[in-house]
Every structure is written in C-alpha cells, then in structure tokens.
Design an enzyme around this catalytic site. Structure first.
Site, PDB file in Angstrom:
ATOM      1  N   GLY A  55       2.561   2.297  10.793  1.00  8.42           N
ATOM      2  CA  GLY A  55       3.545   3.369  10.649  1.00  8.42           C
ATOM      3  C   GLY A  55       4.266   3.745  11.937  1.00  8.42           C
ATOM      4  N   GLY A  76       2.837  -1.092   4.247  1.00  6.75           N
ATOM      5  CA  GLY A  76       2.902   0.329   3.902  1.00  6.75           C
ATOM      6  C   GLY A  76       4.326   0.755   3.629  1.00  6.75           C
ATOM      7  N   GLY A  77       4.952   1.396   4.619  1.00  5.65           N
ATOM      8  CA  GLY A  77       6.282   1.992   4.454  1.00  5.65           C
ATOM      9  C   GLY A  77       7.304   1.076   3.800  1.00  5.65           C
ATOM     10  CD  GLU A 117      -3.546  -2.345   7.344  1.00  6.95           C
ATOM     11  OE1 GLU A 117      -2.517  -2.666   6.760  1.00  6.95           O
ATOM     12  OE2 GLU A 117      -4.071  -1.214   7.212  1.00  6.95           O
ATOM     13  CG  ASN A 153      -1.724   1.214   1.420  1.00 10.27           C
ATOM     14  OD1 ASN A 153      -1.828   2.033   0.502  1.00 10.27           O
ATOM     15  ND2 ASN A 153      -2.326   1.393   2.589  1.00 10.27           N
ATOM     16  CD1 TRP A 154       3.592   0.892  -2.723  1.00  9.69           C
ATOM     17  CD2 TRP A 154       3.392   1.781  -4.774  1.00  9.69           C
ATOM     18  NE1 TRP A 154       4.209   0.049  -3.603  1.00  9.69           N
ATOM     19  CE2 TRP A 154       4.107   0.566  -4.879  1.00  9.69           C
ATOM     20  CE3 TRP A 154       3.144   2.515  -5.934  1.00  9.69           C
ATOM     21  CZ2 TRP A 154       4.582   0.071  -6.097  1.00  9.69           C
ATOM     22  CZ3 TRP A 154       3.617   2.022  -7.155  1.00  9.69           C
ATOM     23  CH2 TRP A 154       4.319   0.816  -7.227  1.00  9.69           C
ATOM     24  CE  LYS A 155      -0.077   3.186   4.653  1.00  7.29           C
ATOM     25  NZ  LYS A 155       0.045   3.255   6.086  1.00  7.29           N
ATOM     26  CD  GLU A 169      -2.640   5.537   6.805  1.00  7.79           C
ATOM     27  OE1 GLU A 169      -2.557   5.541   5.566  1.00  7.79           O
ATOM     28  OE2 GLU A 169      -1.751   5.064   7.549  1.00  7.79           O
ATOM     29  CG  HIS A 194      -5.889   2.038   5.088  1.00  9.77           C
ATOM     30  ND1 HIS A 194      -5.435   2.996   5.958  1.00  9.77           N
ATOM     31  CD2 HIS A 194      -4.890   1.123   4.970  1.00  9.77           C
ATOM     32  CE1 HIS A 194      -4.197   2.674   6.345  1.00  9.77           C
ATOM     33  NE2 HIS A 194      -3.852   1.544   5.750  1.00  9.77           N
ATOM     34  CB  SER A 196       5.160  -1.637  12.077  1.00 13.23           C
ATOM     35  OG  SER A 196       4.800  -0.298  12.324  1.00 13.23           O
TER      36      SER A 196
HETATM   37  P1  PGA Z   1       2.800   0.373   7.563  1.00 12.13           P
HETATM   38  O1  PGA Z   1       1.334   0.570   6.971  1.00 12.13           O
HETATM   39  O2  PGA Z   1       3.334  -0.929   7.018  1.00 12.13           O
HETATM   40  O3  PGA Z   1       3.577   1.555   7.116  1.00 12.13           O
HETATM   41  O4  PGA Z   1       2.667   0.307   9.076  1.00 12.13           O
HETATM   42  C1  PGA Z   1       0.472  -0.526   6.777  1.00 12.13           C
HETATM   43  C2  PGA Z   1      -0.853  -0.069   6.212  1.00 12.13           C
HETATM   44  O5  PGA Z   1      -1.362   0.988   6.609  1.00 12.13           O
HETATM   45  O6  PGA Z   1      -1.429  -0.753   5.349  1.00 12.13           O
END
Ligand code: PGA
Length: 249
Positions: free
Chosen positions: A172, A231-232, A166, A10-12, A96, A94, A210
C-alpha cells in the site's frame, strides 16, 4: 519446474457495499485469463454474494482470514466450516491481520493447520518490516516465519498451499520491491520449505506489495515468482486485468 501462474485480488475492507463487491466480482469473472489462475478475497460479509456471482466461472474465492478453532465463543471470527460452498480457501497470516489482530507465528501456524486440515487451500503471507529490510535481515526473517508458521502442519501439497512474499514496507505504499529482491526472497522461502519436507519446487510463490499495471512487469519476469497477491490495484478492473495479462493470462 513449471508452476501455474496465480493472481489473487485481496480486496481487504473494500469495496464499500456488498452490492459493489458483487459487481466487481462479475467484472473479474468476465476477464479473459488463459494460462493464469485467478482468485479474489472479498470481505467476510461479501463472501456468499461473491461466491454466488462467480459460480460457474473459473475464478476462485478466498477468505481473508479464518479462525484456528472450529466453532465456539470467538466474536467476530469465521470458521473453516463457514467457508464451505463459498471459498476455496483462505489467506493466512496477512501482515495487516498480524498487526491488527495481534496474530503471532504461533497463531498463524494454528490457522494454517486448520485450513489445510479442512481440505482447503491456504495462501500463507510472509514478509519483513521496513527496519528488517534496511538491516538486511530479510532472509533470516523469512526463514524464521516459515519455520514457525509450518510448525503445526504435515503433508503439504502444491495444489493446496501457496506462499505470498509480501514485504510490509511495500504494501500500500506505492513503493514495490524489485524483481531481484522478490526472486531472492522466493529462493529463501523455497529453501526454508524444503527443511519441512515440502515439495518446494512445485509450490507457487507470489509477490505482493504495490503491484500495479505499471509495476507488474518487474514481477512477471522475476525468477521464482509465480504470480501476485494484489491489494489496491485489484479494486480497479482495468489495472487488475493488466496485471493478469502481464502474468500470461
Ligand atoms: P497492495 O496490497 O497491493 O495494496 O500493496 C497487497 C496486499 O496486502 O496483499
């Protein structure tokens, strides 16, 4: 029951340019991943370029979010028809998006219904807050989210529906959950899915929050966890490759 493994990046709101997203997509498309299905979810503006870069590869493309209506006066939004030819499906719910767009479970339910109704795949995200985790409310929160998020959908099949567990406090933060916590969450999620007539044993449950090259072993070995939403670490190709490898790719 044997379920295939799935790892989705997930590149956000990254990387900074469509050219950078295209380059990253090419790198991901060249990664070896026997036995692990792969996907990436680029920003909306990069969907077309990333889909073109990955055409012919076996990496699926997902949108990060989609609107529940099919068309109309919804500034800034994407419809399911806009995904055709570009994405296999969409992430839905998600945390966010729930936080920044004010999506509640009722909206998430409508989005999920729209995505599945369009014949696309959905990756439904659920998870508890830090305070709910501290109060040991994880199971109750997950059950309520599944109940509400699935209130609009019928006939869910394992090929088009994935749940990503999640925990919000792990996203994050560099502080992933434990494998045991993720396994317990996956059990709770499958129990809640069964109530809705979903073939829960065939449904993949991913862990997200994470996940990195350093933390992935915890989840690759966790009972009931079939992959990761990353994500990251999905923005760093060596990290992402290590995560895919850990899941058997
Ligand atoms: P993260 O994000 O790996 O940066 O913690 C995961 C996500 O929100 O899908």
């Amino acid at each position: 029951m044997s379920r295939g493994r799935l790892v989705v990046g997930n590149w956000k709101m990254n990387p900074a340019t469509v050219a950078d997203a295209t380059a990253l997509a090419r790198t991901v498309g060249a990664m070896a991943h026997p036995g692990t299905e792969m996907g990436v979810a680029p920003a909306a503006i990069a969907l077309t370029a990333v889909a073109d870069a990955l055409r012919g590869s076996d990496v699926s493309v997902y949108a990060q979010d989609v609107h529940w209506e099919v068309a109309g006066a919804y500034t800034g939004q994407l419809s399911v028809s806009m995904l055709r030819g570009r994405a296999a499906g969409s992430i839905v719910g998600h945390s966010e998006v729930r936080r920044d767009q004010g999506d509640d479970d009722a909206r998430v339910a409508r989005k999920l219904g729209r995505v599945l109704g369009a014949g696309l795949r959905a990756i439904l995200c659920v998870g508890e807050t830090e305070a709910q985790f501290a109060a040991e409310e994880t199971a109750a929160v997950l059950k309520q989210q599944i109940d509400r998020d699935l209130s609009d959908v019928r006939g869910i099949t394992a090929d088009r529906f994935v749940v990503a567990y999640e925990p919000i406090w792990a996203i994050g933060t560099g502080r992933p959950a434990t494998g045991a916590h993720a396994s317990a969450a996956a059990r709770t999620i499958r129990t809640a899915l069964r109530v809705h007539g979903v073939p829960a044993d065939a449904i993949r449950v991913l862990y997200g929050g994470s996940v990195s090259a350093a933390s992935v072993a915890e989840f690759a070995g966790a009972a009931g966890i079939d992959g990761a939403l990353v994500g990251g670490a999905s923005l760093k190709s060596d990290e992402f490759a290590a995560i895919i490898k850990a899941f058997g790719g």
